[in-house]
Design an enzyme around this catalytic site. Sequence first.
Site, PDB file in Angstrom:
ATOM      1  N   CYS A  14       0.818  -1.220   0.000  1.00  0.00           N
ATOM      2  CA  CYS A  14       0.000   0.000   0.000  1.00  0.00           C
ATOM      3  C   CYS A  14       0.849   1.266   0.000  1.00  0.00           C
ATOM      4  O   CYS A  14       0.309   2.365  -0.103  1.00  0.00           O
ATOM      5  CB  CYS A  14      -0.956  -0.004   1.184  1.00  0.00           C
ATOM      6  SG  CYS A  14      -2.000  -1.473   1.207  1.00  0.00           S
TER       7      CYS A  14
ATOM      8  N   CYS B 239     -13.900  -0.201   7.080  1.00  0.00           N
ATOM      9  CA  CYS B 239     -12.846  -0.778   6.250  1.00  0.00           C
ATOM     10  C   CYS B 239     -12.654   0.082   5.002  1.00  0.00           C
ATOM     11  O   CYS B 239     -13.609   0.651   4.483  1.00  0.00           O
ATOM     12  CB  CYS B 239     -13.227  -2.181   5.801  1.00  0.00           C
ATOM     13  SG  CYS B 239     -13.519  -3.338   7.157  1.00  0.00           S
ATOM     14  N   SER B 240     -11.421   0.148   4.493  1.00  0.00           N
ATOM     15  CA  SER B 240     -11.177   0.913   3.280  1.00  0.00           C
ATOM     16  C   SER B 240     -11.914   0.268   2.115  1.00  0.00           C
ATOM     17  O   SER B 240     -12.118  -0.939   2.078  1.00  0.00           O
ATOM     18  CB  SER B 240      -9.683   0.989   2.983  1.00  0.00           C
ATOM     19  OG  SER B 240      -9.115  -0.298   2.956  1.00  0.00           O
TER      20      SER B 240
ATOM     21  N   HIS C 201      -9.396   3.163  -1.691  1.00  0.00           N
ATOM     22  CA  HIS C 201      -8.001   2.748  -1.529  1.00  0.00           C
ATOM     23  C   HIS C 201      -7.556   1.895  -2.709  1.00  0.00           C
ATOM     24  O   HIS C 201      -7.382   0.694  -2.594  1.00  0.00           O
ATOM     25  CB  HIS C 201      -7.883   1.975  -0.195  1.00  0.00           C
ATOM     26  CG  HIS C 201      -6.494   1.549   0.155  1.00  0.00           C
ATOM     27  ND1 HIS C 201      -5.365   2.140  -0.362  1.00  0.00           N
ATOM     28  CD2 HIS C 201      -6.050   0.580   0.994  1.00  0.00           C
ATOM     29  CE1 HIS C 201      -4.293   1.537   0.150  1.00  0.00           C
ATOM     30  NE2 HIS C 201      -4.685   0.584   0.955  1.00  0.00           N
TER      31      HIS C 201
END
Lengths: 138, 399
Positions: free
Chosen positions: B81, B216-217, B346
């Site tokens: 990430c 949560c992303s 994301h």
Amino acid sequence: MQRVPLVDYLVLDDEPHLVAAECTGCGARYFDRRSACARCSGLAFRPVDVPTEGVLTTFTIVQFAAQGVEVPFVAGVVDCAGTSVKGNVVNTPPDPEHVTLGMRVRLTTVPVGTDASGVEAVGYGFEPVSDRADEHDH
Amino acid sequence: MAEDVWILGIDMTRFGRHRERDPLDLGAEAALGALRDAGVGMGDIGVLAAGNLIGGNGFGQLLQKQIGQTGIPVYNVANACATGATALRVVVMAIKSGEVDTGLAVGVEKLSGAGLLTGNARREEGGHWVRDGRYGAVAPLDGRVGTETMPGVFAQIGMEYGYRHGGVDFELFARISEKNHAHSTLNPKAAYQKRFTLDEIMNDVMIAYPNTRPMCSANCDGAAAAVLVSETKLRTLSLEQQRRAVKISASVLTSDPWQEACQVLPDINTLTRQAAATAYEQAGIGPGDLDLVELHDCFATAELVHYDNLGLCEPGGAADFFRSGATWRDGTTPVNVSGGLQSKGHPVSATGIANVWEVATHLRGEAGDRQIEGARVGLAHVIGLGSACGVHVLEKSAA
Ligand SMILES: [Zn+2]
């Protein structure tokens, strides 16, 4: 019945326990096979028994996992007298009323299954230590 | 003394679902947008760093075939990430080394519908137990020895903070998510712009306690790109280009040093603390000087620990710091005014440049409805498990 441990670092004798590879140079402990120590680059390791009782320092209750993984289950980390161990919390309902940060737990074995030759694989988990007065301190 | 590096142009696509467009379309949109914003062309670019984890090999070269093949060196980078931040960092290093005066960093991902990201796929159950891997495991360990799901791993990271410092519960984490979703309503580039009530967040589908689905992303598609220049080069450009340029006053990438417990649960704290300390030293500022922060809230449980890791609060005081309202957009240290990864989305490799875009846009005074008034200094942070941490400190141009 013949039994095999789920992982190399689980020892299935009369008192099941975990064994870590301890760096002879700096004392860092590992559960997987290492080429050298991640802390000091030392090359020598010796096996050490890990205490079977400890404190739950974190957990999550997994409700949604990869296909084939039974949910819900409690995943956590147990501080076994200075050695952190990854494992599931078992033998207690998987909810935040029964699983709490700082609770005392001890190692127990968990059946994994039996293969075509009748060999049973055995894993481990941590169960609450219920015969202690201080279990709700945290 | 290596010279300063500036952002001359930067752009991001809207994050969300782009059904008709592939990673090259998205990457080209962001790269061409960044070039246009910079007022330069591919002929001015001396180095390209590109990140795309899902798309396969040679993404940077494939992208060149869409936007301009000029023969410059391409660095295809991968750091989970933190891939976008790593691409940016590569260009910063190339400029600081003096080899080039202008470079382009691009990060792209298509993740819509990717579902739950786990550490590894589950193997087929065989007819006989066979020891496998460095643990000698005879069966998959995910679910038997802890969890490999990202929501579960990051849930434990947040809960561990609670064990060490107290004052942390399900509701606290849900309130962090409430903040970021509220912020997202002002960001037209966010994948989701829906405000949730605390009750809605807490009663949504539980993924891995204490993270429910909105905590949560969001897996989504998107790209971001930036054109960087040396200070010397910038001074040869127009006054308007100089006025809109944003100074990179710190650019840091760290990996996780050995810690006892990092062998069993990823330690995202130590490397973030080290990156932050180095960044503040490089920039000559402290956390109190920050007008806004974009940090890696891949899960609500992660945002909490980074308040502490980035030194935004007293050591151990992240819960109280959040409860004070400090990190809401009208607070003393606005955090994730873009909506954060939980609502903006994301798209892994794009994230590290998109966070920088958000901060840079505020420093330029171009953030529209969500502008943090008078923003002069900001920080962008990302974490890739494994781990890699990127921290960039940005400053408004004095010109
Ligand atoms: Zn060692």
